[in-house]
Design a protein around this motif. Structure first.
Motif, mmCIF file in Angstrom:
data_model
loop_
_atom_site.group_PDB
_atom_site.id
_atom_site.type_symbol
_atom_site.label_atom_id
_atom_site.label_comp_id
_atom_site.label_asym_id
_atom_site.label_seq_id
_atom_site.Cartn_x
_atom_site.Cartn_y
_atom_site.Cartn_z
ATOM 1 N N UNK A 93 -20.867 105.266 35.667
ATOM 2 C CA UNK A 93 -20.427 104.302 34.598
ATOM 3 C C UNK A 93 -19.127 103.671 35.167
ATOM 4 N N UNK A 94 -18.222 104.716 35.524
ATOM 5 C CA UNK A 94 -16.902 104.597 36.164
ATOM 6 C C UNK A 94 -17.014 103.543 37.547
ATOM 7 N N UNK A 95 -17.810 103.875 38.499
ATOM 8 C CA UNK A 95 -18.033 103.125 39.370
ATOM 9 C C UNK A 95 -18.525 101.820 39.304
ATOM 10 N N UNK A 96 -19.465 101.480 38.299
ATOM 11 C CA UNK A 96 -20.233 100.331 37.945
ATOM 12 C C UNK A 96 -18.774 99.612 37.135
ATOM 13 N N UNK A 97 -18.072 100.027 36.512
ATOM 14 C CA UNK A 97 -17.119 99.482 35.706
ATOM 15 C C UNK A 97 -15.943 98.779 36.546
ATOM 16 N N UNK A 98 -15.679 99.475 37.829
ATOM 17 C CA UNK A 98 -14.554 99.103 38.732
ATOM 18 C C UNK A 98 -14.940 97.948 39.214
ATOM 19 N N UNK A 99 -16.487 98.002 39.774
ATOM 20 C CA UNK A 99 -16.968 96.983 40.590
ATOM 21 C C UNK A 99 -17.115 95.707 39.425
ATOM 22 N N UNK A 100 -17.648 95.830 38.423
ATOM 23 C CA UNK A 100 -17.726 94.734 37.479
ATOM 24 C C UNK A 100 -16.570 93.981 37.195
ATOM 25 N N UNK A 101 -15.656 94.927 37.070
ATOM 26 C CA UNK A 101 -13.952 94.222 36.388
ATOM 27 C C UNK A 101 -13.537 93.424 37.721
ATOM 28 N N UNK A 102 -14.181 93.615 38.805
ATOM 29 C CA UNK A 102 -13.351 92.981 40.022
ATOM 30 C C UNK A 102 -14.000 91.577 40.089
#
Length: 321
Positions: A93-102
């Motif tokens: 979730x943390x990895x996808x969240x960083x990517x999505x926010x970018x």
């Protein structure tokens, strides 16, 4: 949940039925899962940052899911289905969240706790967590299960954006509002969480035990301690060696407890429970009590309201009585 391929995209095109979540059936797009090398005009390879503190990530419940489906008419929605009992879920979730926010609003991420939101997991026919699907125009698009490197995640999100263009979903949305103010974390709980972040599981266990000494009915501290003890037992374990030992020594309490721990952290909750219930049926005296106590501890990790826990408790009662 039982074992499935942890790295492949979810299969069974058209197998999802979201009618219980959205009020009507939804079919998978004709081209199925996110394609490799999809073409389009979204300019997906050049995401832009949002303002500091902006986020396009939120957790959702079954009641909120219809809004999410509506949102997928404007932008692709990534849905990450995980479990608090599976450490890999939070990491993903943390990895996808960083990517999505970018991508600053061209994608959003919804995280789902399948321990609490069984209806959502059942609608997507999830067999193992973590698992990731997407929504486009209210329609589910299988993506992948298990862990994935962050650079691979970004490539897959680029392809999802391109697929969105093909289906007329290429807008942007503002960031989600700030989370509601939460009650302050008790000092000993915070001490335990800080210790976990630092990899100090012994320190975390000590803090939770202090909290329980001060307040014996502190449910959050008891659950936190069970999680930490599970992490202490499984971190660095050799999965193949543990499974081999369990297969060679089916009546060894230590070997069976070890593989049940790894089953649980790998998302094979029913397998872990069934293994220990069966072991209780084959043992007696102190060994039986040791296994029963571990099983109850794993129940608290998964959550006592989880249907899998209720089913296992019934099986345990049949064995004991």
């Amino acid at each position: 949940m039982t074992s499935t391929d942890e790295t492949g995209a979810a299969s069974s095109r058209g197998a999802f039925d979201l009618s219980s979540l959205a009020g009507g059936p939804a079919a998978v797009p004709a081209d199925g899962a996110v394609p490799s090398g999809a073409s389009g005009t979204a300019g997906a390879g050049s995401p832009g940052p949002g303002a500091p503190g902006d986020t396009w990530v939120r957790s959702v419940t079954q009641q909120e899911f219809p809004d999410l489906i509506q949102l997928s008419n404007r932008v692709p929605v990534v849905v990450s289905l995980g479990s608090g009992g599976v450490p890999a879920s939070a990491q993903l979730d943390a990895a996808i969240g960083r990517a999505v926010d970018s991508y600053a609003g061209r994608l959003v991420l919804a995280t789902v706790d399948t321990d609490r939101e069984q209806a959502i997991a059942q609608a997507f026919r999830i067999q193992q967590v973590p698992a990731v699907v997407a929504l486009l125009n209210g329609q589910p698009v299988p993506m992948f299960q298990g862990a994935m490197a962050e650079d691979q995640l970004r490539s897959l999100l680029d392809e999802l954006l391109q697929l969105g263009v093909q289906h007329g979903v290429a807008g942007t949305v503002p960031p989600f509002g700030g989370a509601p103010e939460e009650a302050p974390v008790p000092p000993l709980h915070q001490e335990a969480m800080d210790a976990i972040d630092a990899g100090d599981f012994d320190g975390a266990a000590t803090a939770y035990r202090k909290a329980l000494a001060e307040k014996p009915n502190d449910h959050d501290a008891a659950t936190g301690l069970a999680h930490v003890e599970l992490l202490r037992r499984t971190t660095g374990a050799d999965l193949e060696a543990v499974r081999r030992a369990a297969a060679e020594n089916p009546d060894s309490v230590d070997d069976q407890l070890a593989v049940a721990d790894l089953d649980l952290t790998g998302g094979h909750v029913e397998d872990a429970f069934a293994r220990l219930v069966a072991l209780i049926g084959r043992t007696g005296g102190d060994d039986r009590e040791t296994v029963r106590a571990r099983l109850v501890e794993l129940y608290s990790v998964v959550g006592n309201q989880d249907p899998r826990v209720a089913a296992s408790r019934q099986a345990l009662a049949r064995v004991l009585f």
